[in-house]
Scaffold this active site. Structure first.
Site, PDB file in Angstrom:
ATOM      1  N   SER A  99       4.468  -1.526   4.282  1.00  0.00           N
ATOM      2  CA  SER A  99       4.620  -2.915   4.719  1.00  0.00           C
ATOM      3  C   SER A  99       4.713  -3.846   3.515  1.00  0.00           C
ATOM      4  CB  SER A  99       3.422  -3.331   5.584  1.00  0.00           C
ATOM      5  OG  SER A  99       3.300  -2.497   6.712  1.00  0.00           O
ATOM      6  N   GLU A 110     -10.006  -1.543   6.563  1.00  0.00           N
ATOM      7  CA  GLU A 110      -8.898  -2.009   7.392  1.00  0.00           C
ATOM      8  C   GLU A 110      -9.371  -2.498   8.747  1.00  0.00           C
ATOM      9  OE1 GLU A 110      -4.703  -0.121   6.512  1.00  0.00           O
ATOM     10  OE2 GLU A 110      -6.105   1.425   7.147  1.00  0.00           O
ATOM     11  N   GLN A 153       0.834  -1.208   0.000  1.00  0.00           N
ATOM     12  CA  GLN A 153       0.000   0.000   0.000  1.00  0.00           C
ATOM     13  C   GLN A 153       0.864   1.250   0.000  1.00  0.00           C
ATOM     14  OE1 GLN A 153      -2.602   0.113   3.395  1.00  0.00           O
ATOM     15  NE2 GLN A 153      -3.579   2.018   2.825  1.00  0.00           N
TER      16      GLN A 153
END
Length: 377
Positions: A149, A232, A114
């Site tokens: 990440s 999320e 992302q």
């Protein structure tokens, strides 16, 4: 395909913990595990029925996710693609984009990262400066992202970039899909070493990198990005709480074994409070998932609850150990080693920052739920 546990799935649950501890120790084997999950139809349970492997109700998704966590299965390499990008493509993407990208995610063959935060645009995402210039049917992306990440393992990155020159804040942004494997050094991934000694996060530099798709149309990136952020904190929140529950249980055992709770009523009170707050978070998550949706404050409340709770848990782990908490597991070396609870304490310092800082979450609740005046920017 119907959703049910067959004999082979029961065997997986029974044998998973030992096998996973023995074999899933490298990125290569973790990627093989993603493909194994995809082959078994266990990726995409929450997607629209036309796109996922198995059809599952929300309750069944929660059951699967919690059982996966309880089995001690590894952290997923593919969760960003499965839980964030795929629902976003289903909601905002074209049929062609869905046909191109969803099967690779469902098979566990294409991993995603992302590209949102930047050095000057962390919690204030609307101030991002990464730009994308139209180039034929695609775009050329130039800029820097940070705290990305899984960037070192990902095949693709979804990037929020500014495509309208001179635009400001949330205007003129586009949600782009960028392949990470590009010739000519157009993408540079640099791991960030943290004080916990690990490097889960990365800096990513784009130098005219090619973006092949724009999801939701040019200039509509803010709407797509906000839709994704709401995802999320869905089923994954309940899975996260299973991990929290196991961490709390280990800390309670350590407190009992060391005798720290025998003569310290304040410590006993903190342990009970941690347990009660975790139960409250679970019921709140179930209530939110079972609601009709549309609550603008629910994701922010969830983030505030678990971020502060997990940070306090790390502090509690250190309080139980006292002065010994400052000692390493062996002789001092420049690449010092930490035990599980020390890593928990250090890593949880970031819980109230990443994913939207507490200050930003409180602003969202104040402005969108309570109707208070907007903060001057």
């Amino acid at each position: 395909m119907d959703f049910e546990f067959g004999p082979e799935d029961q065997a997986f649950r029974r044998d998973a913990r030992g096998w996973l501890e023995d074999h899933l120790t490298t990125d290569r084997t973790r990627l093989a595990w993603e493909r194994e999950l995809g082959a078994g139809g266990w990726i995409g349970l929450g997607w629209d029925a036309d796109h996922g492997n198995r059809r599952a109700t929300l309750t069944q998704q929660v059951v699967w996710a919690e059982e996966y966590a309880r089995a001690g299965a590894p952290a997923r390499l593919g969760h960003i693609g499965e839980n964030l990008l795929a629902p976003t493509l289903i909601a905002y993407g074209s049929k062609e984009q869905q046909a191109r990208f969803l099967p690779g995610i469902a098979r566990g063959e294409e991993l995603w990262c992302q590209g949102y935060s930047e050095p000057g645009a962390g919690s204030d995402l609307a101030s991002l400066r990464t730009v994308a210039v139209k180039d034929g049917t695609g775009y050329r992306v130039t800029g820097q992202k940070i705290w990305t990440s899984l960037a070192a393992d990902a095949h693709w990155c979804f990037v929020l970039a500014r495509t309208e020159p001179g635009s400001g804040r949330h205007h003129g942004l586009t949600f782009l899909l960028v392949p990470m494997d590009q010739t000519g050094g157009r993408i540079d991934v640099r791991p960030i070493r943290q004080m916990s000694g690990t490097s889960e996060f990365n800096e990513v530099f784009f130098d005219g990198a090619e973006a092949v798709e724009a999801v939701g149309g040019e200039g509509n990136g803010w709407q797509v990005a906000m839709g994704l952020l709401a995802l999320e904190r869905g089923v994954s929140t309940l899975v996260q709480q299973i991990g929290f529950e196991e961490e709390l249980a280990r800390i309670v055992r350590a407190a009992v074994d060391s005798g720290a709770v025998d003569d310290d009523p304040v410590l006993r009170d903190r342990l009970v409070r941690q347990w009660a707050e975790l139960r409250t978070m679970r019921w709140n998550a179930l209530r939110t998932l079972g609601g009709s949706g549309g609550d603008p404050g629910a994701p922010s409340v969830a983030k505030l609850l678990w971020g502060g709770w997990h940070q306090r848990l790390g502090e509690l782990a250190m309080q139980i150990r006292g002065a010994a908490a400052a000692s390493g597991t062996g002789a001092w070396t420049p690449s010092y080693e930490l035990d599980e609870q020390q890593r928990l304490f250090l890593f949880s310092r970031a819980d109230t920052i990443y994913g939207g800082s507490d200050e930003i979450q409180r602003n969202i609740i104040a402005e969108r739920v309570l109707g208070l005046p907007r903060e001057l920017r």
